[in-house]
Motif scaffolding. Sequence first.
Motif, PDB file in Angstrom:
ATOM      1  N   HIS A   8       0.673  -1.132  -0.058  1.00  0.00           N
ATOM      2  CA  HIS A   8       0.079  -0.052  -0.054  1.00  0.00           C
ATOM      3  C   HIS A   8       0.724   1.238   0.189  1.00  0.00           C
ATOM      4  O   HIS A   8       0.622   2.204  -0.541  1.00  0.00           O
ATOM      5  CB  HIS A   8      -1.177  -0.004   1.073  1.00  0.00           C
ATOM      6  CG  HIS A   8      -2.192  -0.922   1.019  1.00  0.00           C
ATOM      7  ND1 HIS A   8      -3.265  -0.282   0.468  1.00  0.00           N
ATOM      8  CD2 HIS A   8      -2.332  -2.284   1.319  1.00  0.00           C
ATOM      9  CE1 HIS A   8      -4.233  -1.286   0.409  1.00  0.00           C
ATOM     10  NE2 HIS A   8      -3.787  -2.526   0.836  1.00  0.00           N
ATOM     11  N   ARG A  12       0.695   4.128  -2.902  1.00  0.00           N
ATOM     12  CA  ARG A  12       0.606   5.464  -2.804  1.00  0.00           C
ATOM     13  C   ARG A  12       1.726   6.326  -3.148  1.00  0.00           C
ATOM     14  O   ARG A  12       1.587   7.403  -4.015  1.00  0.00           O
ATOM     15  CB  ARG A  12       0.554   5.827  -1.272  1.00  0.00           C
ATOM     16  CG  ARG A  12      -0.750   5.395  -0.450  1.00  0.00           C
ATOM     17  CD  ARG A  12      -0.470   5.770   0.940  1.00  0.00           C
ATOM     18  NE  ARG A  12      -1.876   5.118   1.777  1.00  0.00           N
ATOM     19  CZ  ARG A  12      -2.414   5.228   2.893  1.00  0.00           C
ATOM     20  NH1 ARG A  12      -1.593   6.099   3.343  1.00  0.00           N
ATOM     21  NH2 ARG A  12      -3.497   4.879   3.270  1.00  0.00           N
ATOM     22  N   GLU A  48      -2.834   1.025  -7.275  1.00  0.00           N
ATOM     23  CA  GLU A  48      -3.603   0.704  -5.928  1.00  0.00           C
ATOM     24  C   GLU A  48      -2.780  -0.743  -5.654  1.00  0.00           C
ATOM     25  O   GLU A  48      -2.333  -1.624  -6.404  1.00  0.00           O
ATOM     26  CB  GLU A  48      -5.041   0.499  -6.315  1.00  0.00           C
ATOM     27  CG  GLU A  48      -5.569  -0.530  -7.038  1.00  0.00           C
ATOM     28  CD  GLU A  48      -7.113  -0.893  -7.138  1.00  0.00           C
ATOM     29  OE1 GLU A  48      -7.588  -0.595  -6.095  1.00  0.00           O
ATOM     30  OE2 GLU A  48      -7.367  -1.038  -8.267  1.00  0.00           O
ATOM     31  N   ALA A  49      -3.242  -1.280  -4.363  1.00  0.00           N
ATOM     32  CA  ALA A  49      -2.812  -2.502  -3.912  1.00  0.00           C
ATOM     33  C   ALA A  49      -4.091  -3.255  -3.187  1.00  0.00           C
ATOM     34  O   ALA A  49      -5.058  -2.774  -2.773  1.00  0.00           O
ATOM     35  CB  ALA A  49      -1.718  -2.093  -2.587  1.00  0.00           C
ATOM     36  N   ASP A 125      -8.772  -7.275   2.378  1.00  0.00           N
ATOM     37  CA  ASP A 125      -7.856  -6.640   2.806  1.00  0.00           C
ATOM     38  C   ASP A 125      -8.176  -5.643   3.856  1.00  0.00           C
ATOM     39  O   ASP A 125      -8.911  -4.680   3.690  1.00  0.00           O
ATOM     40  CB  ASP A 125      -7.200  -5.906   1.525  1.00  0.00           C
ATOM     41  CG  ASP A 125      -5.872  -5.180   1.873  1.00  0.00           C
ATOM     42  OD1 ASP A 125      -5.557  -4.899   2.812  1.00  0.00           O
ATOM     43  OD2 ASP A 125      -5.098  -4.785   0.946  1.00  0.00           O
ATOM     44  N   ARG A 128      -8.040  -1.801   2.996  1.00  0.00           N
ATOM     45  CA  ARG A 128      -8.956  -1.074   1.894  1.00  0.00           C
ATOM     46  C   ARG A 128     -10.421  -1.143   2.514  1.00  0.00           C
ATOM     47  O   ARG A 128     -11.049  -1.660   3.229  1.00  0.00           O
ATOM     48  CB  ARG A 128      -9.251  -2.206   0.846  1.00  0.00           C
ATOM     49  CG  ARG A 128      -8.018  -2.332  -0.105  1.00  0.00           C
ATOM     50  CD  ARG A 128      -8.176  -3.187  -1.237  1.00  0.00           C
ATOM     51  NE  ARG A 128      -9.252  -2.830  -2.205  1.00  0.00           N
ATOM     52  CZ  ARG A 128      -9.099  -2.325  -3.123  1.00  0.00           C
ATOM     53  NH1 ARG A 128      -7.599  -1.983  -3.795  1.00  0.00           N
ATOM     54  NH2 ARG A 128      -9.904  -1.887  -4.016  1.00  0.00           N
ATOM     55  N   VAL A 203       1.476   1.257   7.404  1.00  0.00           N
ATOM     56  CA  VAL A 203       1.430   2.226   6.085  1.00  0.00           C
ATOM     57  C   VAL A 203       1.823   3.527   6.507  1.00  0.00           C
ATOM     58  O   VAL A 203       2.748   4.165   5.851  1.00  0.00           O
ATOM     59  CB  VAL A 203       0.119   2.368   5.646  1.00  0.00           C
ATOM     60  CG1 VAL A 203      -0.145   3.313   4.432  1.00  0.00           C
ATOM     61  CG2 VAL A 203      -0.631   0.823   5.023  1.00  0.00           C
TER      62      VAL A 203
END
Length: 265
Positions: A8, A12, A48-49, A125, A128, A203
């Motif tokens: 993530h 970004r 995106e992840a 996830d 998310r 993150v």
Amino acid sequence: MPEGPALHRLARLHQRRFAGASVRVSSPQGRFADDAALVDGRVLLRAEALGKHLWHHYDNGLTVHVHLGLYGSFTEAPVPLTDPVGQVRMRMVGAEFGTDLRGPTACEVLTPGEVQAIAARIGPDPLRRDAEPERAWTRITKSRSAIGSLLMDQSVISGVGNIYRAEVLFRHGIHPQRPGRDLTRAEFDAVWDDLVVLMRTGVRRGAIHVVRREHDHGAPAYAKGRPRTYVYRRAGEPCRLCTTPVLHSVMQGRNLFWCPACQVG
């Protein structure tokens, strides 16, 4: 293998540096050359992840799918880039920055249908906002497999790796060998909510922080420059809460750590 927050953070970074403009995509190594030509010069719409998967969506409807695996990594540098060093699978170059990808398990261009097929096989996830934890609960509550194994199954919950697996189970006093179907709904909800918080912290801070502030003292981390853990890679050392020696075994080829007193079987 990088855990979900690392992917993530990459998404970004790539969104900030490359999205909204055309990028040059090549394969100095050659293995990705044909696929690279399909998106070379196109506008990157979004990065995106999902779990441990990274997606680059382009304006022609195609998507570059990357899974780093055990050895994959990106290196970033301002343009102009120097000549590639080593086996660079994919090179992306934007207006101000470029990035080289080496050693991934997967690097491929996919159609929307192929993207959806992979996404359908991946569990929710925690990072998310569109995650559906009910999907994970349904799988876990019907399974006789150990919860320590289920948490590492990317089709159950995506993005969780060995560190988060060991630490979140310790934080909730759950033995890693307990069958998934023996978890209560309250325990599952607490684990899920904790993963959301812990992984978002990962993150934000770029490192896996799992030890509560009041316990973040005493024995150093398992490696220089890493935050402390409760049990991960602390086999034989005293538990930070009860001083019982941390135990170690292997579960499905991965190292497993737990405290036998705090996580009663």
